[in-house]
Design a protein around this motif. Structure first.
Motif: not given
Length: 101
Positions: A2, A4, A50-51, A73-74, A76, A95, A98-99
Motif C-alpha cells: 500500500k 499513502i 492508495d489514499v 482513491v480516497p 481526505e 488511512a 479509507l483504504i
C-alpha cells in the motif's frame, strides 16, 4: 504494498508526521510506503497511491487533488488535532479505514 501520499505545503512538519506513521506501521509489522510531496509534485505519483491525505494547511487544495485522482482513491484532509500532535498512529489508522483495511 500500500502507498499513502501526504500532500503538504513545504514538507517540514509533514515529514515529521510521515516518520511517525512509519514508526506506527513498523510496530504493527505493516509493510507500507508513506511519503509527502507538495501539491505541485503530486501529479507525478497520484496514479500509484492508495489514499491521499492533505495536511490541514493545504485543505483549500482538496478540490484540485480530487480532480487529479478522479475518484480512483480516497482523498481526505488530516484531522487538525492528529496533525498538530503528530499522532502518526491515528493518521495511519484513518488511512487504513479509507483504504478499506
Amino acid at each position: 504494498m500500500k502507498k499513502i501520499l501526504l500532500v503538504c505545503a513545504a514538507g517540514m512538519s509533514t515529514s515529521l508526521l510521515v516518520n511517525k506513521m512509519k514508526d506506527a506501521a513498523n510496530k504493527r509489522g505493516e509493510e507500507i510506503d508513506i511519503f509527502a510531496l507538495p501539491i505541485s509534485e503530486s501529479s507525478s505519483v497520484i496514479d500509484e497511491v492508495d489514499v491521499v491525505l492533505l495536511g490541514p494547511q493545504v485543505r483549500f487544495q482538496k478540490a484540485q487533488v480530487d480532480s487529479m485522482v478522479k475518484g480512483r482513491v480516497p482523498v481526505e484532509v488530516i484531522e487538525m488535532r492528529a496533525y498538530g500532535t503528530m499522532d502518526g498512529e491515528k493518521v495511519l489508522n484513518r488511512a487504513f479505514e479509507l483504504i478499506g483495511e
